[in-house]
Motif scaffolding. Structure first.
Motif, PDB file in Angstrom:
ATOM      1  N   ALA A 287       0.833  -1.205   0.000  1.00 37.67           N
ATOM      2  CA  ALA A 287       0.000   0.000   0.000  1.00 37.67           C
ATOM      3  C   ALA A 287       0.871   1.260   0.000  1.00 37.67           C
ATOM      4  O   ALA A 287       0.592   2.217  -0.736  1.00 37.67           O
ATOM      5  N   GLU A 288       1.919   1.265   0.805  1.00 37.64           N
ATOM      6  CA  GLU A 288       2.806   2.440   0.872  1.00 37.64           C
ATOM      7  C   GLU A 288       3.515   2.660  -0.465  1.00 37.64           C
ATOM      8  O   GLU A 288       3.637   3.792  -0.935  1.00 37.64           O
ATOM      9  N   ALA A 289       3.973   1.583  -1.076  1.00 44.84           N
ATOM     10  CA  ALA A 289       4.660   1.711  -2.366  1.00 44.84           C
ATOM     11  C   ALA A 289       3.712   2.236  -3.440  1.00 44.84           C
ATOM     12  O   ALA A 289       4.077   3.133  -4.219  1.00 44.84           O
ATOM     13  N   LEU A 290       2.496   1.709  -3.492  1.00 46.39           N
ATOM     14  CA  LEU A 290       1.528   2.187  -4.486  1.00 46.39           C
ATOM     15  C   LEU A 290       1.140   3.640  -4.221  1.00 46.39           C
ATOM     16  O   LEU A 290       1.014   4.434  -5.162  1.00 46.39           O
ATOM     17  N   ASN A 291       0.958   3.997  -2.965  1.00 47.47           N
ATOM     18  CA  ASN A 291       0.633   5.375  -2.614  1.00 47.47           C
ATOM     19  C   ASN A 291       1.745   6.319  -3.076  1.00 47.47           C
ATOM     20  O   ASN A 291       1.481   7.361  -3.682  1.00 47.47           O
ATOM     21  N   THR A 292       2.977   5.949  -2.800  1.00 50.16           N
ATOM     22  CA  THR A 292       4.109   6.793  -3.189  1.00 50.16           C
ATOM     23  C   THR A 292       4.218   6.888  -4.708  1.00 50.16           C
ATOM     24  O   THR A 292       4.462   7.976  -5.254  1.00 50.16           O
ATOM     25  N   ALA A 293       3.993   5.779  -5.410  1.00 51.18           N
ATOM     26  CA  ALA A 293       4.044   5.805  -6.871  1.00 51.18           C
ATOM     27  C   ALA A 293       2.966   6.725  -7.437  1.00 51.18           C
ATOM     28  O   ALA A 293       3.219   7.516  -8.354  1.00 51.18           O
ATOM     29  N   ILE A 294       1.766   6.653  -6.882  1.00 54.27           N
ATOM     30  CA  ILE A 294       0.673   7.526  -7.326  1.00 54.27           C
ATOM     31  C   ILE A 294       1.034   8.989  -7.082  1.00 54.27           C
ATOM     32  O   ILE A 294       0.829   9.846  -7.955  1.00 54.27           O
ATOM     33  N   GLU A 295       1.581   9.285  -5.914  1.00 54.48           N
ATOM     34  CA  GLU A 295       1.974  10.663  -5.605  1.00 54.48           C
ATOM     35  C   GLU A 295       3.033  11.173  -6.579  1.00 54.48           C
ATOM     36  O   GLU A 295       2.926  12.288  -7.082  1.00 54.48           O
TER      37      GLU A 295
END
Length: 121
Positions: free
Chosen positions: A68-76
């Motif tokens: 979840a953290e990796a996907l959130n950071t990628a989206i940001e």
């Protein structure tokens, strides 16, 4: 186009993934908090002598938070690259991605509490 399954291509792909993990840890304070929590849970689990099923639950919870953290950071990062100025829809997308991390973290804490507390008590 067929995927490139040659060993050199697979190693290159792994290199990109490791670089992404390093970037995640260097650029995101929350990722460093997740790392500290991960280490604490792993140490507690080892100290309490968890069985395979308990470890599986904890590993799942830990992985859920990290994904979840990796996907959130990628989206940001993508949103910032595509539209550096503030935009309400991009703000909403970032908020929703952050909510995904929050939900994963709350779930992970609940799983860890259930597994570790049961074993500790």
């Amino acid at each position: 186009m067929a995927p490139d399954l040659r060993p050199r291509a697979r190693l290159s792909s792994l290199g990109h993934a490791w670089r992404g993990l390093r970037t995640l840890l260097r650029s995101e304070a929350n990722a460093r908090i997740h790392l500290a929590a991960t280490l604490a849970v792993l140490i507690a689990g080892a100290a309490l002598g968890l069985n395979a099923g308990e470890w599986a639950l904890l590993v799942f919870a830990i992985a859920l938070v990290w994904v979840a953290e990796a996907l959130n950071t990628a989206i940001e990062h993508l949103a910032n690259a595509l539209h550096p100025e503030r935009h309400p829809l991009i703000g909403q997308a970032k908020d929703i991605a952050a909510a995904g991390v929050l939900l994963a973290a709350i779930s992970a804490v609940a799983i860890a509490a259930l597994v570790l507390w049961q074993r500790y008590a």
